[in-house]
Motif scaffolding. Structure first.
Motif, PDB file in Angstrom:
ATOM      1  N   PRO A  94       5.053 -43.958  18.389  1.00 57.15           N
ATOM      2  CA  PRO A  94       5.821 -43.268  19.437  1.00 57.15           C
ATOM      3  C   PRO A  94       5.141 -41.956  19.844  1.00 57.15           C
ATOM      4  N   ARG A  95       5.477 -41.484  21.043  1.00 50.06           N
ATOM      5  CA  ARG A  95       4.924 -40.279  21.641  1.00 50.06           C
ATOM      6  C   ARG A  95       3.404 -40.388  21.802  1.00 50.06           C
ATOM      7  N   SER A  96       2.963 -41.581  22.208  1.00 44.90           N
ATOM      8  CA  SER A  96       1.547 -41.812  22.492  1.00 44.90           C
ATOM      9  C   SER A  96       1.365 -42.061  23.984  1.00 44.90           C
ATOM     10  N   ALA A 104       6.354 -37.218  26.388  1.00 46.28           N
ATOM     11  CA  ALA A 104       6.375 -37.566  24.951  1.00 46.28           C
ATOM     12  C   ALA A 104       7.315 -36.653  24.173  1.00 46.28           C
ATOM     13  N   CYS A 105       7.357 -35.391  24.519  1.00 47.99           N
ATOM     14  CA  CYS A 105       8.129 -34.428  23.734  1.00 47.99           C
ATOM     15  C   CYS A 105       9.520 -34.176  24.317  1.00 47.99           C
ATOM     16  N   GLY A 106       9.741 -34.413  25.592  1.00 46.74           N
ATOM     17  CA  GLY A 106      11.027 -34.090  26.201  1.00 46.74           C
ATOM     18  C   GLY A 106      11.197 -32.570  26.268  1.00 46.74           C
ATOM     19  N   MET A 166      -3.890 -40.845  22.921  1.00 43.87           N
ATOM     20  CA  MET A 166      -3.492 -39.645  22.196  1.00 43.87           C
ATOM     21  C   MET A 166      -2.076 -39.808  21.663  1.00 43.87           C
ATOM     22  N   HIS A 167      -1.865 -39.266  20.494  1.00 41.37           N
ATOM     23  CA  HIS A 167      -0.555 -39.322  19.844  1.00 41.37           C
ATOM     24  C   HIS A 167      -0.117 -37.894  19.541  1.00 41.37           C
ATOM     25  N   VAL A 168       1.095 -37.555  20.014  1.00 35.46           N
ATOM     26  CA  VAL A 168       1.634 -36.209  19.773  1.00 35.46           C
ATOM     27  C   VAL A 168       2.210 -36.191  18.362  1.00 35.46           C
ATOM     28  N   THR A 169       1.563 -35.438  17.481  1.00 34.18           N
ATOM     29  CA  THR A 169       2.029 -35.357  16.095  1.00 34.18           C
ATOM     30  C   THR A 169       3.004 -34.193  15.893  1.00 34.18           C
TER      31      THR A 169
END
Length: 205
Positions: free
Chosen positions: A97-99, A199-201, A150-153
């Motif tokens: 998720p968030r990729s 991705a983050c809202g 890219m993935h938001v970690t």
């Protein structure tokens, strides 16, 4: 009064005459005996002189031959590689998720093949994978399409409005290994900012 006749040779006079005759040889005979020896030595001397002249001439020609300049060194990889942002791409199946994904092109303009050994980005809150996976090579005159996912970690460590985002690419060819930062322009900056916001809202951490 007695007359004076011819003087008779005294004792030993014959012997003196004999030695004198042996010691004094006619010059013609001496030259005749020395001529073959002189001819042999003359031929040998001429052969040695010719060989020396040949060696000297060869050495002179070798020393004065036109020198070929050394071949130019290949260019540094960063001098011949261009990278450009293409467009957004669907996120591949199995991505966390968030990729989000996008495509870039990498072109090698000249010189020997260039190998990409690593692709990274500068933000601590993002991780990155590329397809094809590094290392991969590209020949001069060719362009390779690379899909970046890219993935938001951690949303708090990702800028919501990146001004000049870039990718760091490690390049290698027969000349050197270099790390080059590619600024992909305003379209990439806009795509990155929008993807991070999705991705983050608004309140995601």
């Amino acid at each position: 009064m007695s007359g004076v006749g011819p003087v008779e040779p005294g004792e030993g006079t014959r012997a003196w005459d004999t030695h004198e005759a042996e010691a004094v040889r006619p010059p013609g005979r001496t030259r005749a005996r020395l001529a073959p020896l002189y001819a042999r030595h003359r031929r040998a001397a001429l052969a040695l002189a010719a060989a020396a002249a040949l060696l000297a001439g060869g050495g002179y020609l070798y020393a004065t031959r036109p020198r070929q300049p050394p071949p130019p060194e290949p260019p540094y990889p960063a001098q011949v590689v261009q990278m450009a942002f293409l467009d957004g791409r669907p996120t591949p199946p199995g991505a966390p998720p968030r990729s989000f994904s996008f495509a870039v092109s990498l072109s090698v303009l000249s010189g020997p093949p260039v190998t990409v050994t690593r692709v990274t980005q500068p933000y601590a809150g993002l991780s990155l994978t590329e397809t094809p996976r590094a290392p991969f090579g590209t020949k001069a005159g060719h362009t390779r399409k690379i899909t970046i996912t890219m993935h938001v970690t951690e949303c708090g460590k990702v800028p919501k409005d990146a001004g000049l985002p870039f990718l760091e690419v490690t390049l290698r060819n027969t000349r050197a290994i270099q790390v080059q930062s590619f600024i992909l322009g305003s379209r990439y900056a806009q795509h990155l900012s929008e993807a991070v916001q999705v991705a983050c809202g608004n309140n995601s951490r």
